[in-house]
Design a protein around this motif. Sequence first.
Motif, PDB file in Angstrom:
ATOM      1  N   TYR A 282       0.802  -1.219   0.000  1.00 13.47           N
ATOM      2  CA  TYR A 282       0.000   0.000   0.000  1.00 13.47           C
ATOM      3  C   TYR A 282       0.843   1.281   0.000  1.00 13.47           C
ATOM      4  O   TYR A 282       0.540   2.227  -0.731  1.00 13.47           O
ATOM      5  N   PRO A 283       1.919   1.358   0.793  1.00 15.18           N
ATOM      6  CA  PRO A 283       2.714   2.599   0.759  1.00 15.18           C
ATOM      7  C   PRO A 283       3.462   2.811  -0.554  1.00 15.18           C
ATOM      8  O   PRO A 283       3.942   3.914  -0.799  1.00 15.18           O
ATOM      9  N   GLU A 284       3.586   1.773  -1.382  1.00 14.49           N
ATOM     10  CA  GLU A 284       4.332   1.902  -2.631  1.00 14.49           C
ATOM     11  C   GLU A 284       3.447   2.295  -3.803  1.00 14.49           C
ATOM     12  O   GLU A 284       3.952   2.556  -4.896  1.00 14.49           O
ATOM     13  N   ALA A 285       2.136   2.322  -3.613  1.00 16.84           N
ATOM     14  CA  ALA A 285       1.229   2.742  -4.676  1.00 16.84           C
ATOM     15  C   ALA A 285       1.243   4.256  -4.797  1.00 16.84           C
ATOM     16  O   ALA A 285       1.823   4.974  -3.966  1.00 16.84           O
ATOM     17  N   SER A 286       0.614   4.769  -5.843  1.00 16.03           N
ATOM     18  CA  SER A 286       0.459   6.214  -5.965  1.00 16.03           C
ATOM     19  C   SER A 286      -0.420   6.721  -4.830  1.00 16.03           C
ATOM     20  O   SER A 286      -1.119   5.938  -4.170  1.00 16.03           O
ATOM     21  N   ILE A 287      -0.436   8.017  -4.617  1.00 20.73           N
ATOM     22  CA  ILE A 287      -1.180   8.536  -3.470  1.00 20.73           C
ATOM     23  C   ILE A 287      -2.684   8.308  -3.628  1.00 20.73           C
ATOM     24  O   ILE A 287      -3.378   8.004  -2.657  1.00 20.73           O
ATOM     25  N   ALA A 288      -3.209   8.431  -4.846  1.00 19.45           N
ATOM     26  CA  ALA A 288      -4.630   8.143  -5.060  1.00 19.45           C
ATOM     27  C   ALA A 288      -4.866   6.641  -5.097  1.00 19.45           C
ATOM     28  O   ALA A 288      -5.905   6.156  -4.628  1.00 19.45           O
ATOM     29  N   GLY A 289      -3.913   5.891  -5.629  1.00 17.60           N
ATOM     30  CA  GLY A 289      -4.047   4.441  -5.665  1.00 17.60           C
ATOM     31  C   GLY A 289      -4.157   3.846  -4.282  1.00 17.60           C
ATOM     32  O   GLY A 289      -4.923   2.897  -4.056  1.00 17.60           O
ATOM     33  N   THR A 290      -3.415   4.385  -3.316  1.00 17.75           N
ATOM     34  CA  THR A 290      -3.489   3.881  -1.947  1.00 17.75           C
ATOM     35  C   THR A 290      -4.871   4.108  -1.350  1.00 17.75           C
ATOM     36  O   THR A 290      -5.376   3.272  -0.592  1.00 17.75           O
ATOM     37  N   VAL A 291      -5.513   5.216  -1.696  1.00 17.67           N
ATOM     38  CA  VAL A 291      -6.867   5.479  -1.193  1.00 17.67           C
ATOM     39  C   VAL A 291      -7.835   4.431  -1.740  1.00 17.67           C
ATOM     40  O   VAL A 291      -8.692   3.913  -1.013  1.00 17.67           O
ATOM     41  N   PHE A 292      -7.720   4.120  -3.027  1.00 17.06           N
ATOM     42  CA  PHE A 292      -8.548   3.058  -3.596  1.00 17.06           C
ATOM     43  C   PHE A 292      -8.271   1.724  -2.907  1.00 17.06           C
ATOM     44  O   PHE A 292      -9.195   0.985  -2.550  1.00 17.06           O
ATOM     45  N   LEU A 293      -7.001   1.398  -2.733  1.00 12.28           N
ATOM     46  CA  LEU A 293      -6.639   0.109  -2.146  1.00 12.28           C
ATOM     47  C   LEU A 293      -7.205  -0.054  -0.739  1.00 12.28           C
ATOM     48  O   LEU A 293      -7.616  -1.149  -0.341  1.00 12.28           O
ATOM     49  N   SER A 294      -7.221   1.012   0.023  1.00 13.29           N
ATOM     50  CA  SER A 294      -7.693   0.917   1.406  1.00 13.29           C
ATOM     51  C   SER A 294      -9.177   0.601   1.499  1.00 13.29           C
ATOM     52  O   SER A 294      -9.653   0.154   2.546  1.00 13.29           O
ATOM     53  N   ALA A 295      -9.913   0.824   0.406  1.00 14.13           N
ATOM     54  CA  ALA A 295     -11.370   0.691   0.463  1.00 14.13           C
ATOM     55  C   ALA A 295     -11.874  -0.706   0.154  1.00 14.13           C
ATOM     56  O   ALA A 295     -12.928  -1.098   0.671  1.00 14.13           O
ATOM     57  N   TYR A 296     -11.159  -1.462  -0.682  1.00 14.48           N
ATOM     58  CA  TYR A 296     -11.818  -2.615  -1.291  1.00 14.48           C
ATOM     59  C   TYR A 296     -11.299  -3.986  -0.881  1.00 14.48           C
ATOM     60  O   TYR A 296     -12.085  -4.865  -0.531  1.00 14.48           O
ATOM     61  N   THR A 297      -9.996  -4.228  -0.932  1.00 13.04           N
ATOM     62  CA  THR A 297      -9.521  -5.602  -0.760  1.00 13.04           C
ATOM     63  C   THR A 297      -9.914  -6.169   0.590  1.00 13.04           C
ATOM     64  O   THR A 297     -10.536  -7.241   0.682  1.00 13.04           O
ATOM     65  N   THR A 298      -9.557  -5.511   1.675  1.00 16.04           N
ATOM     66  CA  THR A 298      -9.872  -6.046   3.003  1.00 16.04           C
ATOM     67  C   THR A 298     -11.376  -6.006   3.288  1.00 16.04           C
ATOM     68  O   THR A 298     -11.904  -6.899   3.956  1.00 16.04           O
ATOM     69  N   LYS A 299     -12.086  -5.003   2.781  1.00 19.49           N
ATOM     70  CA  LYS A 299     -13.525  -4.909   3.065  1.00 19.49           C
ATOM     71  C   LYS A 299     -14.318  -5.937   2.267  1.00 19.49           C
ATOM     72  O   LYS A 299     -15.327  -6.459   2.759  1.00 19.49           O
ATOM     73  N   ALA A 300     -13.882  -6.233   1.037  1.00 18.96           N
ATOM     74  CA  ALA A 300     -14.532  -7.319   0.300  1.00 18.96           C
ATOM     75  C   ALA A 300     -14.330  -8.638   1.026  1.00 18.96           C
ATOM     76  O   ALA A 300     -15.219  -9.504   1.047  1.00 18.96           O
ATOM     77  N   ALA A 301     -13.157  -8.812   1.637  1.00 21.80           N
ATOM     78  CA  ALA A 301     -12.909 -10.024   2.417  1.00 21.80           C
ATOM     79  C   ALA A 301     -13.794 -10.062   3.664  1.00 21.80           C
ATOM     80  O   ALA A 301     -14.302 -11.129   4.039  1.00 21.80           O
ATOM     81  N   VAL A 302     -13.985  -8.926   4.318  1.00 16.28           N
ATOM     82  CA  VAL A 302     -14.879  -8.874   5.481  1.00 16.28           C
ATOM     83  C   VAL A 302     -16.297  -9.243   5.059  1.00 16.28           C
ATOM     84  O   VAL A 302     -17.001  -9.989   5.750  1.00 16.28           O
ATOM     85  N   TYR A 303     -16.724  -8.729   3.902  1.00 16.09           N
ATOM     86  CA  TYR A 303     -18.054  -9.106   3.392  1.00 16.09           C
ATOM     87  C   TYR A 303     -18.140 -10.617   3.198  1.00 16.09           C
ATOM     88  O   TYR A 303     -19.129 -11.247   3.585  1.00 16.09           O
ATOM     89  N   ALA A 304     -17.122 -11.208   2.573  1.00 18.33           N
ATOM     90  CA  ALA A 304     -17.134 -12.650   2.324  1.00 18.33           C
ATOM     91  C   ALA A 304     -17.182 -13.430   3.640  1.00 18.33           C
ATOM     92  O   ALA A 304     -17.884 -14.442   3.745  1.00 18.33           O
ATOM     93  N   LEU A 305     -16.453 -12.968   4.644  1.00 12.31           N
ATOM     94  CA  LEU A 305     -16.492 -13.625   5.949  1.00 12.31           C
ATOM     95  C   LEU A 305     -17.880 -13.503   6.573  1.00 12.31           C
ATOM     96  O   LEU A 305     -18.400 -14.470   7.151  1.00 12.31           O
ATOM     97  N   ALA A 306     -18.485 -12.328   6.466  1.00 13.50           N
ATOM     98  CA  ALA A 306     -19.818 -12.142   7.027  1.00 13.50           C
ATOM     99  C   ALA A 306     -20.851 -12.988   6.298  1.00 13.50           C
ATOM    100  O   ALA A 306     -21.805 -13.492   6.905  1.00 13.50           O
TER     101      ALA A 306
END
Length: 579
Positions: free
Chosen positions: A208-232
């Motif tokens: 995440y720290p190696e992505a572009s500054i806007a790319g990091t904002v996108f990354l923070s929103a989806y990968t882990t939260k999609a996984a939380v959805y799948a767990l739920a």
Amino acid sequence: MADLLLHPALPLLAAALLCLVLPARAGRVVVVVAPLVALVQLSLLEPGTSVTGTWLDFDVEVLRADRLARAFGVIFAIAAGIAGTYGLRTQSPRERTSALTYAGAAMAVVFAGDLLTFFVAWEIKAIASTFLVLQRRGGNSGRAGMRYLFVHVLGGKLLLAGVLWHLAETGSLAFESFAPSPATVLILLACALSAAIPPLHAWLPDAYPEASIAGTVFLSAYTTKAAVYALARGFAGWEVLIWVGVVMALYGVVYAVLENDVRRLLGYHIISQVGYMVAAVGIGTELAINGATAHAFAHILYKGLLLMGVGAVIHATGRSKMTELGGIANRMRPVLALYMVGAVSISSFPLFSGFVSKELAVQGASAAGFGAAVVLLKVASVGTFLHTGLKLPYGTWFGPQGPGPRTDAGQPFRVGPVPPSMYVAMAISAALNLAIGVRPALLYQLMPFEVTYDVYTLGKVVETSQILLFTALASWLLLDRLGAKAMISLDADWFYRRLPRRMVEARLPRLTRRAPVEGPVADEPAPAGLLVRARALMLERAAERPPGAPPPVAATWLLGTVILGSGVLLLGLSLVVRV
């Protein structure tokens, strides 16, 4: 079929294609309009809507709209709009395409009603997010992006193996609550990897720290939260997740306190906050699932705001380490003010979103009788305010020199301008964090189950205020010890980043050892040394890549390991499973 046109992933995926062919100015319009269209479609999508079909002789449900999916869909669309606005002046057309594809695939994940559709969307999400890391084209983004890809390729193969095994055992691809079995454990491991559950978490603070500054904002929103959805969706009530989540909450906080790089600090804290969600999913009651969903919703908003704030600092200064910053408060006052809205939100200050969501998740643990989990999660919240609300803003904006001058005159580094689009995106996120905190019903009405919990009781407000006050006092007394330090913290990624290299370096002297030879040939390199250099030369000529670009696929030992492991796994399944 008309219902399929209301799928909220479609406008995001269509916008991704348009950004490739349209002029840059039109692409900026598309990246903002597409999430708004997705929100409109979500408002028109009735709960209970289902679109089924047949693909490869399998019955699939490409769209299943229920309250759980809708809650995640709404925040995913909002996040795409905010992050897209934030990157209007910094993202290239290709990066916008990657970001919108990533957001669209994540949207398809939460609306997938079968495991085959879920798997396809899951893999598209992994590949698109990899390009967000690689798009920075500098620093360590190339290597970090490839490591990120290989880790998620492994996760995808675990998911595929689990899906095939589950299909062989049950004859069903329905994505619903799973009973414990070897097949579902494989699916759980794949979701755990994407949720960054330790020790499967190191890809997150690495990439995440190696992505572009806007790319990091996108990354923070989806990968882990999609996984939380799948767990739920599939693993609600699996009690092991309660203590896994508690460990996550504490683990992420400890590493965040030690961190010097601002985005790595916030990356570690993503792990901590996701821990609250995982623990709530493990409890599995309606109240706890509401808490996990609400906290995922609020976390996307305030974590995005925090990353946008530090991203603006990186954009203006070119620096990301707190030991290299400080003394810029008066030169970046609006950014500091907006960042602090996110900081008090994540720290659970009353009247901000984090208080509304985190208390709901913790109340789920309390109502279910898990008192020890409640205490440990409260301890983790102390660390949250300590590093995100106090250490990071002090080290980044104030530092040892105090507030700093109002201009750049005589300063060791320049502070450049921040694009207006960044301020707009941060202001929208800050307003939403405040609105949810002031009026919790805005969030609670989106939850999968009816919420009757009143978060603003006198006891809760007083308890939280006391914790925050104690933390602020302790940090002031220990300010010298808690300040940022230039250091590297060993983590689980050492095992695949450093250990193989250490093993090779330890073995090379034995491979190159030979009896001494007199005369001119004594200075010639050993045969093994020649082979090593010949291999390096061949790979360098084959790659012909600029400095900092991703390494060639042939040069990464991790890819070979992943391919070998996947082959062994699929071979074993082919021997014991018939689909």
